[in-house]
Design a protein around this motif. Sequence first.
Motif, short mmCIF file in Angstrom:
data_model
loop_
_atom_site.label_atom_id
_atom_site.label_comp_id
_atom_site.label_asym_id
_atom_site.label_seq_id
_atom_site.Cartn_x
_atom_site.Cartn_y
_atom_site.Cartn_z
N ALA A 65 0.75 -1.30 -0.08
CA ALA A 65 0.03 0.10 0.15
C ALA A 65 0.84 1.28 0.10
O ALA A 65 0.19 2.51 -0.11
N LYS A 66 1.98 1.01 0.27
CA LYS A 66 3.20 2.29 0.26
C LYS A 66 2.59 3.16 1.34
O LYS A 66 2.12 4.49 1.14
N THR A 67 2.36 2.70 2.55
CA THR A 67 2.13 3.53 3.92
C THR A 67 2.86 2.90 5.04
O THR A 67 3.84 2.12 4.82
N SER A 68 2.77 3.85 6.11
CA SER A 68 3.65 3.42 7.15
C SER A 68 3.25 1.95 7.76
O SER A 68 2.09 1.71 8.04
N PRO A 69 4.51 1.24 8.14
CA PRO A 69 4.14 0.05 8.69
C PRO A 69 3.35 -0.02 10.09
O PRO A 69 2.20 -0.83 10.39
N MET A 70 3.49 1.01 10.88
CA MET A 70 2.97 0.94 12.14
C MET A 70 1.47 1.63 12.00
O MET A 70 0.57 1.15 12.62
N SER A 71 1.28 2.58 11.14
CA SER A 71 -0.24 2.80 10.97
C SER A 71 -0.92 1.80 10.40
O SER A 71 -2.14 1.59 10.77
N ALA A 72 -0.42 0.86 9.63
CA ALA A 72 -0.96 -0.21 8.78
C ALA A 72 -1.42 -1.17 9.83
O ALA A 72 -2.65 -1.92 10.03
N GLY A 73 -0.38 -1.41 10.95
CA GLY A 73 -0.35 -2.14 12.07
C GLY A 73 -1.86 -1.91 12.93
O GLY A 73 -2.40 -2.69 13.52
N LEU A 74 -1.58 -0.58 13.40
CA LEU A 74 -3.00 -0.13 14.14
C LEU A 74 -4.12 -0.20 13.41
O LEU A 74 -5.27 -0.68 14.18
N SER A 75 -4.25 -0.03 12.07
CA SER A 75 -5.46 -0.13 11.53
C SER A 75 -5.92 -1.44 11.49
O SER A 75 -7.14 -1.96 11.66
N ALA A 76 -5.02 -2.46 11.17
CA ALA A 76 -5.24 -4.07 11.56
C ALA A 76 -5.74 -4.34 12.72
O ALA A 76 -6.77 -4.97 12.80
N TRP A 77 -5.02 -3.87 13.83
CA TRP A 77 -5.52 -4.34 14.77
C TRP A 77 -7.01 -3.85 15.27
O TRP A 77 -7.67 -4.58 16.02
N SER A 78 -7.19 -2.60 15.03
CA SER A 78 -8.68 -1.93 15.14
C SER A 78 -9.66 -2.75 14.59
O SER A 78 -10.84 -2.87 14.97
N LEU A 79 -9.26 -3.26 13.20
CA LEU A 79 -10.37 -4.25 12.50
C LEU A 79 -10.43 -5.70 12.89
O LEU A 79 -11.48 -6.11 12.65
N ALA A 80 -9.58 -6.01 13.49
CA ALA A 80 -9.37 -7.59 14.17
C ALA A 80 -10.20 -7.70 15.42
O ALA A 80 -9.44 -8.71 16.05
#
Length: 695
Positions: free
Chosen positions: A578-593
């Motif tokens: 996605a060409k985005t920050s790994p940490m922000s992607a991780g926080l987004s995934a965590w909120s969805l899971a």
Amino acid sequence: MSQSATEWSQLRDSRMFFYVAVVVSLIHIVINMTGWISGFWPNVIHFIGFAWLCVGWYVSKDASKMLKAFNYALAAAATAATLWLFFSEDIIYERGLHLSWADWLAGCVVVLFSLELTRRMAGWLIPTLIIIALGYVAWWGQYLPGVFRFSGLSLETIMFRSLFGDDGMFGSIATISSSFVMMFILFGAFLVRSGAGDFIIDLAKRSAGKMHGGPGLIAVIASGLTGTISGSAVANTASTGVITIPLMKKAGYSPRFSAGVEAAASTGGQLMPPIMGAGAFVMANYTQIPYTDIVVVSFLPALLYFLTIAAFVRLQAKKEGLKPIEDDNPEPLSVLMKRGGYSFLVPIVLLIGLLIWGLSPTYAAGFAILAVIGSSWLTPNRMGPAAICDALALGAKNMVMTALLLISVGLIVNVVATTGIGNTFSFMIVQWAGGQLWIAIVLIALASLVLGMGLPVTAAYIMVATIAAPALQQLILQNQLVDLLVAGQLPETARVTLQFMAGVTDVDLSQPIPYDQAAALVGGISRDILPTLLDVAIAPEMITLALLSAHMIIFWLSQDSNVTPPVCLTAFTAAAIAKTSPMSAGLSAWSLAKALYIVPFLFAYTPFLSGDWGEALQIFVFSAFGLYAFAAVFVGWLGQALNPVMRLLVCAAALLLLWPLSLWWHLGGLGMLIALRLLNRSRASSGDATPLQTL
């Protein structure tokens, strides 16, 4: 096969190891399908084969010629040492389990080489834990006070058990790796090479592409279907994410949210039957519950997980006003099925049918692989010798890390089994939880999260299950015992045990008693008497199901390392696409899971796994609405934007739907959710909700 063309070319770049991988996979298929050799030898071959593949494909990938030569020399020495040990096994037994200097040298080479390969593949954490564990049983355990004190074993005993013990490097965990896990990873590789991966993406596009939030729903559907053939969250993300993430970004989702959706959905692939990752096979071995039974009870919870992510995706699309995408070239379903459907559906149906029929997972996977090859000839992507070799090599490559990790983790499992420290930790968890099951689940979730920061999911599950599953099972059984007392249904033998062994004579146990009194009574029973009481009070099948529930809770909680920062490989993989920050992607995934944390409570407090299909379906339906309500609370949207008061009310409806209450309470929660949605929509149509659009 456009999405995998690069992968095949990379596999073939190293010709020698490509053919080594093909041979390793073929040997595993022959061993598992014919029983050609038995005992430790399949695991020995498993270790040697994947050690060479690790050195060739990973350790020496960018090394200089001199370093490559050194690495190959180490691999050759480890191979010779492993063969020496197991050809000398009978002689060692004849000597009374005494090791010669050559045995010592070979054992040290094998252990150190496995630690080094594990360090190269997964970092320092597992080797460090292994060194600490071996040090505990050999030396420093004798200096600890209290329950953790262990007087120690001789170095010779430790070395022998580490190599030849049933719980050691080449014991039960390695057997799971060389049989069940290897065969299912190969099955997934054959499906991918046959074109099933592309078919899944196209089918997901056709199913959900024109809906609100369609690209996100495509990711959810594609990852769920890919999970049925993959069992690897990272591989799932890499294979589907290259298509779904650009689709989501094109539709208007942010790169951060797009990566989070793909990572969270791909994590669910390890929860989706029939291939649930290596952890499910370890679970079958630990619990002695047939893998088929685990697959059957896992389907509805896995579907619940994907429905939750779909709810997040759709609500977010509605909130942001995203429009459905238009398919420029819609392909008729008949054409789609002809192009790839048969190569996916026929093998999957055959696999499930063979498992239900009673065939062992290894045999079922072997016949399913043949079905993949045969059914591919009904499609344009026919699998000839070259394609079969590609699939064999890909399966071996996907297995390298898992094989080496499971073999190395055997060293820790051996220490836990030898010292009994797992029982000590279980007792401590029960004490810390104060008899409260939910506190124990929270403690286990925290332990799993911490371990997951440095361990792959399967290793984290093995570590946590080894020390925590007995405690969790006991607390689940204690809850069932409380329920029996409250209902006045305690068996006669259990009443006698309580009266004479625990000294409970002031309560009429044949009649229902209040919940608080029952909980206090059970909480005060001595831990020496409690196991006996549980055995006579709880039916044997319920004890087994409590064990399954305990392991399933840990299995689900261990998945959060895929999506929880700071170390979340699945989210990192999605972030790179996605060409985005790994940490922000991780926080987004965590909120969805969030379902990873909510569904385990259903395992603990409801008969979701232990009840009949009627009970399971009822729990599934109400829980689906409850999780949808929670998604609305987190997104802040239910028909229109939710103000703080409406969020609290929707949260209350979610709790009523999820909490283990009576049917009438659940129906009340459902009615409350529907009413709140209608009310919110009516406020929007009357113009009252206009100021809330920014909330």
